[in-house]
Structures are given as C-alpha cells and as structure tokens.
Design a protein around this motif. Structure first.
Motif, PDB file in Angstrom:
ATOM      1  N   LEU A 157       0.827  -1.206   0.000  1.00 45.32           N
ATOM      2  CA  LEU A 157       0.000   0.000   0.000  1.00 45.32           C
ATOM      3  C   LEU A 157       0.864   1.260   0.000  1.00 45.32           C
ATOM      4  O   LEU A 157       0.522   2.244  -0.661  1.00 45.32           O
ATOM      5  CB  LEU A 157      -0.929  -0.018   1.211  1.00 45.32           C
ATOM      6  CG  LEU A 157      -2.144   0.874   1.163  1.00 45.32           C
ATOM      7  CD1 LEU A 157      -2.998   0.568  -0.053  1.00 45.32           C
ATOM      8  CD2 LEU A 157      -2.962   0.696   2.430  1.00 45.32           C
ATOM      9  N   ALA A 158       1.983   1.226   0.716  1.00 43.89           N
ATOM     10  CA  ALA A 158       2.897   2.375   0.710  1.00 43.89           C
ATOM     11  C   ALA A 158       3.442   2.629  -0.687  1.00 43.89           C
ATOM     12  O   ALA A 158       3.591   3.790  -1.100  1.00 43.89           O
ATOM     13  CB  ALA A 158       4.039   2.135   1.690  1.00 43.89           C
ATOM     14  N   THR A 159       3.717   1.571  -1.430  1.00 39.66           N
ATOM     15  CA  THR A 159       4.184   1.736  -2.804  1.00 39.66           C
ATOM     16  C   THR A 159       3.137   2.431  -3.655  1.00 39.66           C
ATOM     17  O   THR A 159       3.449   3.362  -4.411  1.00 39.66           O
ATOM     18  CB  THR A 159       4.532   0.365  -3.416  1.00 39.66           C
ATOM     19  OG1 THR A 159       5.491  -0.280  -2.585  1.00 39.66           O
ATOM     20  CG2 THR A 159       5.084   0.498  -4.807  1.00 39.66           C
ATOM     21  N   ALA A 160       1.889   2.009  -3.544  1.00 36.05           N
ATOM     22  CA  ALA A 160       0.818   2.618  -4.338  1.00 36.05           C
ATOM     23  C   ALA A 160       0.542   4.054  -3.913  1.00 36.05           C
ATOM     24  O   ALA A 160       0.349   4.932  -4.766  1.00 36.05           O
ATOM     25  CB  ALA A 160      -0.458   1.790  -4.223  1.00 36.05           C
ATOM     26  N   VAL A 161       0.546   4.327  -2.625  1.00 32.12           N
ATOM     27  CA  VAL A 161       0.269   5.681  -2.147  1.00 32.12           C
ATOM     28  C   VAL A 161       1.387   6.638  -2.546  1.00 32.12           C
ATOM     29  O   VAL A 161       1.123   7.772  -2.967  1.00 32.12           O
ATOM     30  CB  VAL A 161       0.058   5.671  -0.608  1.00 32.12           C
ATOM     31  CG1 VAL A 161       0.068   7.070  -0.035  1.00 32.12           C
ATOM     32  CG2 VAL A 161      -1.243   4.966  -0.271  1.00 32.12           C
ATOM     33  N   LEU A 162       2.630   6.188  -2.419  1.00 34.24           N
ATOM     34  CA  LEU A 162       3.746   7.052  -2.810  1.00 34.24           C
ATOM     35  C   LEU A 162       3.738   7.350  -4.302  1.00 34.24           C
ATOM     36  O   LEU A 162       4.202   8.410  -4.729  1.00 34.24           O
ATOM     37  CB  LEU A 162       5.080   6.421  -2.404  1.00 34.24           C
ATOM     38  CG  LEU A 162       5.405   6.475  -0.922  1.00 34.24           C
ATOM     39  CD1 LEU A 162       6.652   5.664  -0.624  1.00 34.24           C
ATOM     40  CD2 LEU A 162       5.579   7.909  -0.470  1.00 34.24           C
ATOM     41  N   TYR A 163       3.228   6.434  -5.095  1.00 33.16           N
ATOM     42  CA  TYR A 163       3.154   6.677  -6.532  1.00 33.16           C
ATOM     43  C   TYR A 163       2.238   7.856  -6.835  1.00 33.16           C
ATOM     44  O   TYR A 163       2.513   8.654  -7.735  1.00 33.16           O
ATOM     45  CB  TYR A 163       2.651   5.423  -7.252  1.00 33.16           C
ATOM     46  CG  TYR A 163       2.605   5.598  -8.742  1.00 33.16           C
ATOM     47  CD1 TYR A 163       3.752   5.402  -9.509  1.00 33.16           C
ATOM     48  CD2 TYR A 163       1.444   5.974  -9.399  1.00 33.16           C
ATOM     49  CE1 TYR A 163       3.724   5.558 -10.875  1.00 33.16           C
ATOM     50  CE2 TYR A 163       1.405   6.140 -10.764  1.00 33.16           C
ATOM     51  CZ  TYR A 163       2.548   5.937 -11.496  1.00 33.16           C
ATOM     52  OH  TYR A 163       2.520   6.104 -12.851  1.00 33.16           O
ATOM     53  N   TYR A 164       1.161   7.990  -6.096  1.00 36.13           N
ATOM     54  CA  TYR A 164       0.202   9.053  -6.344  1.00 36.13           C
ATOM     55  C   TYR A 164       0.478  10.315  -5.529  1.00 36.13           C
ATOM     56  O   TYR A 164      -0.265  11.273  -5.622  1.00 36.13           O
ATOM     57  CB  TYR A 164      -1.226   8.578  -6.075  1.00 36.13           C
ATOM     58  CG  TYR A 164      -1.707   7.629  -7.127  1.00 36.13           C
ATOM     59  CD1 TYR A 164      -1.829   8.039  -8.450  1.00 36.13           C
ATOM     60  CD2 TYR A 164      -2.024   6.317  -6.817  1.00 36.13           C
ATOM     61  CE1 TYR A 164      -2.258   7.161  -9.425  1.00 36.13           C
ATOM     62  CE2 TYR A 164      -2.458   5.440  -7.788  1.00 36.13           C
ATOM     63  CZ  TYR A 164      -2.576   5.873  -9.088  1.00 36.13           C
ATOM     64  OH  TYR A 164      -3.002   5.004 -10.055  1.00 36.13           O
ATOM     65  N   SER A 165       1.525  10.304  -4.715  1.00 34.44           N
ATOM     66  CA  SER A 165       1.828  11.495  -3.930  1.00 34.44           C
ATOM     67  C   SER A 165       2.518  12.532  -4.821  1.00 34.44           C
ATOM     68  O   SER A 165       2.439  12.457  -6.043  1.00 34.44           O
ATOM     69  CB  SER A 165       2.696  11.130  -2.729  1.00 34.44           C
ATOM     70  OG  SER A 165       3.947  10.659  -3.163  1.00 34.44           O
ATOM     71  N   ASP A 166       3.199  13.459  -4.242  1.00 35.68           N
ATOM     72  CA  ASP A 166       3.836  14.559  -4.957  1.00 35.68           C
ATOM     73  C   ASP A 166       4.515  14.066  -6.240  1.00 35.68           C
ATOM     74  O   ASP A 166       5.368  13.189  -6.202  1.00 35.68           O
ATOM     75  CB  ASP A 166       4.862  15.224  -4.040  1.00 35.68           C
ATOM     76  CG  ASP A 166       5.525  16.424  -4.673  1.00 35.68           C
ATOM     77  OD1 ASP A 166       4.934  17.010  -5.600  1.00 35.68           O
ATOM     78  OD2 ASP A 166       6.633  16.775  -4.237  1.00 35.68           O
TER      79      ASP A 166
END
Length: 190
Positions: free
Chosen positions: A129-138
């Motif tokens: 989930l951290a990988t997916a969330v970081l992809y959509y972050s800044d």
C-alpha cells in the motif's frame, strides 16, 4: 536498463505471487474449501503478477528507468498485491477467530497462529500500500520514493511465509511440551 534491476523486478513479482499462492492454499484449508474466497485471492495474486511483468516489459521496451515511475502498471501492481494481502489476512483472521472459541484451553494455539498471520499480513499489505500511495503522492519526488517499499516487498513476503511456517513448528513443539506434562493414561490389564 541494467539487467540486475530487471531480475529484481521479476523476482519481486514472482516471489509475491508464489507466497500469495501459498497463502491461498492456507485460505483454502482454513476457509473450509471456500472456492469464492480462494478464487478472489488467486485472481488478485494473478493481477499483481501480470501487472508486475507488464511493468517490467514496459521498462525494458523503453529502456528508461523513468518508466518505472511513470507507468500506470506500477500502482495497479501494488494495489493488486495490497488487495490480495487484505483478503488473505481478513479471511484467515475471521476463520481462525471463529474456530478459536470452540477450543477451551488455557493456552489457545489458534490465537497464537492468528496473531502471526495478522502481523505478517499487515506488514506485506502496508508495504504494498505504501508503494501505491507514494506513486500518487507529490509528482516530483513521491514517485521516486516508491523504490524503497517496492524493493523490500519480496523480502517481506519471504519473511512472512517463513514466519508462518516457523510459527506452526513453535505451536506444535509447545503443544508437545505441554502434553508431556500431562499424566499418562493407565493401560488396562488383560
């Protein structure tokens, strides 16, 4: 693109797939052969594998490592893995929790197994989930930060499977140790 990065991407996708299939087998056993639940786990694992190899192929086709961070396959791969881990963790937790109340012992072994399954599922799920969330972050820095959890994901899956296998051995040895403390039954005289 360096060959070792290609091998790492392929290994990460394959490791996640094989471990998720291992857990799908556990869900099949614990879930009393629930075809729908096991099928959902296998489909989510297959989605993760397909999009992992699609990401690898897109990166190899363009020859640029920037494709890893710009490809739409990366977050789908990570979300497929997170969904699969969520299904596995929730189903094992619910099935073991239900059977935990049937056993009335001072030391409940199912509770220990349930704790290990939930901990391992949370670790792998949160990493994916951290990988997916970081992809959509800044957009400037966030996508490049996806590398950190993505590269430890295969290690998290391997450790999770080994921890579950070791927990079974620990529970079995603990059960045998307590069984040896019980008084033996008297044999009948013929």
């Amino acid at each position: 693109m360096p060959w070792d990065l290609s091998v790492t991407l392929a290994t990460t996708s394959l490791t996640a797939f094989f471990v998720q299939c291992f857990y799908a087998h556990r869900v099949w056993i614990i879930g009393e052969r629930n075809k729908l639940l096991t099928g959902a786990v296998l489909i989510a694992a297959l989605v993760q594998l397909v999009f992992g190899f699609a990401l690898l192929e897109a990166t190899r086709h363009t020859g640029s490592m920037a494709t890893l961070f710009n490809s739409p396959y990366a977050p789908v791969n990570a979300m497929g893995s997170a969904i699969c881990d969520t299904i596995i963790t929730a189903s094992v937790f619910l099935y073991l929790r239900r059977s935990q109340f049937r056993i009335l012992r001072k030391e409940n072994y199912i509770h220990k197994l349930n704790l290990v399954f939930v901990q391992m599922g949370l670790i792998t799920c949160s990493t994916a989930l951290a990988t997916a969330v970081l992809y959509y972050s800044d957009q400037l820095t966030g996508q490049y930060l996806t590398v950190a959890p993505a590269f430890i994901l295969s290690k998290a899956y391997s450790n999770s499977m080994l921890a579950v296998l070791n927990a079974r051995k620990l529970v079995c040895c603990d059960h045998q140790r307590h069984a040896s403390l019980e008084l033996p039954t008297l044999s009948s005289i013929h």
